[in-house]
Structures are given as structure tokens and as C-alpha cells.
Scaffold this active site. Structure first.
Site, PDB file in Angstrom:
ATOM      1  N   CYS A   9       0.867  -1.189   0.000  1.00  0.00           N
ATOM      2  CA  CYS A   9       0.000   0.000   0.000  1.00  0.00           C
ATOM      3  C   CYS A   9       0.901   1.236   0.000  1.00  0.00           C
ATOM      4  O   CYS A   9       2.050   1.158  -0.460  1.00  0.00           O
ATOM      5  CB  CYS A   9      -0.978  -0.028   1.165  1.00  0.00           C
ATOM      6  SG  CYS A   9      -0.224  -0.024   2.796  1.00  0.00           S
ATOM      7  N   ARG A  15      -3.401  -0.813   5.361  1.00  0.00           N
ATOM      8  CA  ARG A  15      -3.970  -1.850   4.492  1.00  0.00           C
ATOM      9  C   ARG A  15      -3.052  -3.042   4.265  1.00  0.00           C
ATOM     10  O   ARG A  15      -3.475  -4.201   4.423  1.00  0.00           O
ATOM     11  CB  ARG A  15      -4.345  -1.224   3.126  1.00  0.00           C
ATOM     12  CG  ARG A  15      -5.467  -0.220   3.219  1.00  0.00           C
ATOM     13  CD  ARG A  15      -5.572   0.610   1.960  1.00  0.00           C
ATOM     14  NE  ARG A  15      -4.431   1.525   1.821  1.00  0.00           N
ATOM     15  CZ  ARG A  15      -4.191   2.298   0.784  1.00  0.00           C
ATOM     16  NH1 ARG A  15      -5.027   2.259  -0.247  1.00  0.00           N
ATOM     17  NH2 ARG A  15      -3.155   3.108   0.760  1.00  0.00           N
ATOM     18  N   ASP A 125      -8.225   3.741   1.354  1.00  0.00           N
ATOM     19  CA  ASP A 125      -7.263   4.115   2.393  1.00  0.00           C
ATOM     20  C   ASP A 125      -8.031   4.580   3.638  1.00  0.00           C
ATOM     21  O   ASP A 125      -8.761   5.566   3.582  1.00  0.00           O
ATOM     22  CB  ASP A 125      -6.400   5.253   1.824  1.00  0.00           C
ATOM     23  CG  ASP A 125      -5.309   5.686   2.788  1.00  0.00           C
ATOM     24  OD1 ASP A 125      -5.302   5.208   3.939  1.00  0.00           O
ATOM     25  OD2 ASP A 125      -4.476   6.501   2.376  1.00  0.00           O
TER      26      ASP A 125
HETATM   27  P1  4NP Z   1      -1.765   2.734   4.226  1.00  0.00           P
HETATM   28  O1  4NP Z   1      -2.393   4.065   4.848  1.00  0.00           O
HETATM   29  O2  4NP Z   1      -1.218   3.101   2.862  1.00  0.00           O
HETATM   30  O3  4NP Z   1      -2.951   1.814   4.142  1.00  0.00           O
HETATM   31  O4  4NP Z   1      -0.707   2.269   5.198  1.00  0.00           O
HETATM   32  C1  4NP Z   1      -1.687   5.264   4.960  1.00  0.00           C
HETATM   33  C2  4NP Z   1      -0.788   5.430   5.983  1.00  0.00           C
HETATM   34  C3  4NP Z   1      -0.119   6.636   6.119  1.00  0.00           C
HETATM   35  C4  4NP Z   1      -0.366   7.657   5.227  1.00  0.00           C
HETATM   36  C5  4NP Z   1      -1.255   7.486   4.182  1.00  0.00           C
HETATM   37  C6  4NP Z   1      -1.910   6.278   4.052  1.00  0.00           C
HETATM   38  N1  4NP Z   1       0.302   8.905   5.386  1.00  0.00           N
HETATM   39  O5  4NP Z   1       0.008   9.830   4.602  1.00  0.00           O
HETATM   40  O6  4NP Z   1       1.140   9.029   6.282  1.00  0.00           O
END
Ligand code: 4NP
Length: 155
Positions: A9, A15, A125
């Protein structure tokens, strides 16, 4: 040799560790010869535990992901892993941009397309969402990993 599966991800704290954790949980129960890992296309959270909201949601359903630590996706992962699954199209494009050849490019699939999800092609997300967003991601990935396990059982 073990089949190697990588879930990817953006941050590798919501995710993809959830997808990895669910797959790991089911593989252990079935004793399949499969290795799991996850990574983020971004490097914001390298070395971090999964988001506490994802850890708590998983724990509620009996899945422990608290030992996982975030790492950044690297081009060599396209060689190392047999399956490379993106949670969304942006992650897919970012990984494909690092592919050395067509074979590596084609290896990067959307996880929900791989399992022929009837409604969705991307795992939303949940990072800026509420508890319901984390529950939604858990249930979506629980269903998708159940379907993918059927593929792994046939290998
Ligand atoms: P992930 O979610 O891609 O599902 O781990 C996110 C985690 C952190 C961030 C964005 C999405 N961020 O902008 O820090």
C-alpha cells in the site's frame, strides 16, 4: 520452495500489514508453504508498527499484527516475490514504474482484481477515516484473502 506473496500500500501501516496479517493467519492454520510480507511505496513510516487502529481492529477479530514493521517497497521485490499485490491503482503504477521488464510489470496486480471482487478494484485508504473505515478494510481484506487462499491451496 515456498511461494512468496507481497502486499503493498502507500504507508505500510494500515492496508498492507492487514492483508499480510490475515494471509499469514490463514496460511499458518492450513500449514501452507507460503511466505508473506508487506511494504509501502512511500517511506514515511519505515520501522513503524501498524497504525494502532488497525492493530486494535485486527485484535478484535483474533488476528495479531502487532509484530509487523513497515518497510519501503524496492525494485528488487519484483524479482524476489512470486505475487506482488497493490491495494490501489496509485500503488500499482508506482511499483510498475520500477519494473525492469514486461514480466515484472505484469506481476504487479490489484489485489481485489486478482480475487475478482464483485464491486471494488481498490482497497480504500482508511488513514484519515473513522473506526468504520478500519472495520470496512478488515472485512474486505478478510474476504479477499479467503478467496486468494483457494488459489494458494491449488499450487
Ligand atoms: P496505508 O495508509 O497506505 O494503508 O498504510 C496510509 C498510511 C499513512 C499515510 C497514508 C496512508 N500517510 O500519509 O502518512
Amino acid at each position: 520452495m515456498a511461494t512468496k506473496v507481497l502486499m503493498v500500500c502507500l504507508g505500510n501501516i494500515c492496508r498492507s500489514p492487514m492483508a499480510e496479517g490475515l494471509l499469514r493467519h490463514k496460511i499458518r492454520a492450513l500449514n501452507l508453504d507460503v511466505e508473506t510480507d508487506s511494504a509501502g511505496t512511500a517511506g514515511y513510516h519505515i520501522g513503524s508498527k501498524p497504525d494502532h487502529r488497525m492493530i486494535d481492529t485486527a485484535a478484535k477479530y483474533g488476528v495479531d499484527i502487532s509484530d509487523l514493521r513497515a518497510r519501503q517497497f524496492q525494485a528488487s521485490d519484483l524479482e524476489t516475490f512470486d505475487y506482488v499485490f497493490a491495494m490501489d491503482k496509485e500503488n500499482q503504477l508506482n511499483m510498475q514504474a520500477l519494473a525492469k521488464n514486461e514480466k515484472q510489470r505484469n506481476k504487479v496486480k490489484l489485489f481485489l482484481e486478482q480475487v475478482n471482487h464483485p464491486d471494488l478494484s481498490e482497497v480504500p485508504d482508511p488513514y484519515y477515516g473513522d473506526q468504520a473505515a478500519f472495520e470496512f478494510v478488515f472485512n474486505l481484506l478478510d474476504e479477499a484473502t479467503d478467496t486468494f487462499i483457494e488459489t494458494l491451496k491449488k499450487l
